[in-house]
Write a protein that holds these residues in place. Structure first.
Motif, short mmCIF file in Angstrom:
data_model
loop_
_atom_site.label_atom_id
_atom_site.label_comp_id
_atom_site.label_asym_id
_atom_site.label_seq_id
_atom_site.Cartn_x
_atom_site.Cartn_y
_atom_site.Cartn_z
N GLY A 35 -49.99 -17.21 -53.63
CA GLY A 35 -50.91 -17.47 -54.73
C GLY A 35 -52.37 -17.38 -54.38
N THR A 36 -52.70 -16.88 -53.17
CA THR A 36 -54.11 -16.78 -52.77
C THR A 36 -54.68 -15.39 -53.02
N GLY A 37 -53.92 -14.52 -53.69
CA GLY A 37 -54.47 -13.22 -54.10
C GLY A 37 -54.23 -12.09 -53.14
N LYS A 38 -53.18 -12.18 -52.32
CA LYS A 38 -52.90 -11.11 -51.36
C LYS A 38 -52.48 -9.81 -52.07
N THR A 39 -51.54 -9.94 -52.99
CA THR A 39 -51.08 -8.76 -53.74
C THR A 39 -52.18 -8.24 -54.65
N LEU A 40 -52.90 -9.16 -55.27
CA LEU A 40 -53.98 -8.77 -56.17
C LEU A 40 -55.07 -7.99 -55.45
N LEU A 41 -55.25 -8.27 -54.16
CA LEU A 41 -56.25 -7.54 -53.37
C LEU A 41 -55.97 -6.04 -53.41
N ALA A 42 -54.72 -5.65 -53.19
CA ALA A 42 -54.37 -4.23 -53.20
C ALA A 42 -54.62 -3.61 -54.57
N GLU A 43 -54.28 -4.35 -55.62
CA GLU A 43 -54.49 -3.85 -56.98
C GLU A 43 -55.96 -3.62 -57.26
N GLU A 44 -56.79 -4.59 -56.88
CA GLU A 44 -58.22 -4.48 -57.15
C GLU A 44 -58.89 -3.46 -56.24
N LEU A 45 -58.38 -3.31 -55.01
CA LEU A 45 -58.93 -2.30 -54.11
C LEU A 45 -58.69 -0.91 -54.67
N ALA A 46 -57.47 -0.67 -55.16
CA ALA A 46 -57.16 0.64 -55.76
C ALA A 46 -58.03 0.90 -56.97
#
Length: 277
Positions: A35-46
């Motif tokens: 829940g600290t945004g690890k997966t979201l990081l990849a989404e936002e980086l792309a």
């Protein structure tokens, strides 16, 4: 250079880690609490790079070979029995995996290997060569698949098991620390820019006090805080109601967004009861 996005607040350390991994052309291994945004990081980086995100979500049954390709021998046997002409070309039965898709992308993509620690302990080792050399061999067609453009690889882990040293040596590592109250406020402001300052201050106090509770089996995460705040706003909960301990066993309103098991609910109820005595 990655600096975060309008929807994703990245610390300086995280920005440096992302940019260092891109520069070194190494996979970025991200660890941190769920829940600290690890997966979201990849989404936002792309999104920030205006490129494709290829997601490979790992399960306990996932095999490394599935990321490269799979040969569908069952379908080929069935087609041969039916006299289908497709059976004469083995390429019709090769299913491209996520790594193959990333290797063949026209524009440098972001490849997310999500929750790698869920798989068997040998899973990371089975991908060493492919992630290092960015190529692999297809035995059924005698084809060598090689990436013309190295994808940006983001690998996430929840620390459920240790990863092999040989795999770690090939990665750039970063641990996402849980946000401080000030950082959390900035994150909330992105998602709820119109939230009242007093309500946010009180809600964050309740949230961080809950996380600091000794004996809590599962601490609430950033994503759960955002869910809770969304409910508070939808139900028009004010600060007075937020601190009202006279109902629900002393639990905060809509506690089901923050507490995820009966042991933690019981613990908070007991602590609320003891504080009244």
């Amino acid at each position: 250079m990655f600096k975060g996005t309008d929807k994703y607040i990245a610390t300086k350390a995280l920005q440096q880690a992302v940019n260092a991994a891109i520069l070194l052309e190494k996979p970025l291994l991200i660890k941190g609490e769920p829940g600290t945004g690890k997966t979201l990081l990849a989404e936002e980086l792309a999104q920030s790079l205006d490129t494709e995100l290829i997601q490979w979500h790992i399960k306990s049954t996932t095999k490394a070979q599935q990321g490269l390709y799979e040969y569908d021998a069952v379908s080929r046997l069935r087609d041969s029995q039916l006299g289908d002409e497709r059976v004469h070309d083995v390429n019709n039965y090769i299913i491209k995996g996520k790594l193959w898709q990333a290797f063949c992308a026209d524009k440098r993509p972001v490849l997310l290997i999500d929750e790698i620690d869920k798989a068997d302990i040998e899973f990371p080792n089975d991908l060493l060569l492919e992630l290092d050399k960015m190529e692999f061999h297809v035995y059924e067609t005698q084809q060598q698949v090689k990436a013309d453009i190295r994808p940006i690889v983001i690998i996430t882990s929840n620390n459920e098991k240790e990863l092999p040293d040989a795999f770690l040596r090939r990665c750039f590592f970063h641990y996402i620390d849980f946000p401080s109250p000030l950082e959390m406020k900035a994150i909330v402001d992105v998602h709820f820019p119109n939230i009242k300052s007093q309500l946010l201050t009180e809600a964050l106090e309740v949230f961080f006090n809950l996380r600091d509770t000794r004996g809590l089996k599962k601490k609430p995460s950033t994503s759960e805080l955002l869910d809770w705040l969304k409910l508070l706003l939808a139900e028009e909960i004010d600060t007075k109601t937020l601190h009202d301990k006279s109902h629900q066993g002393g639990l905060m309103p809509l506690f089901g967004a923050l507490l995820k098991n009966e042991q933690d609910v019981t613990l908070i109820e007991k602590l609320a009861f003891m504080s009244k005595r």
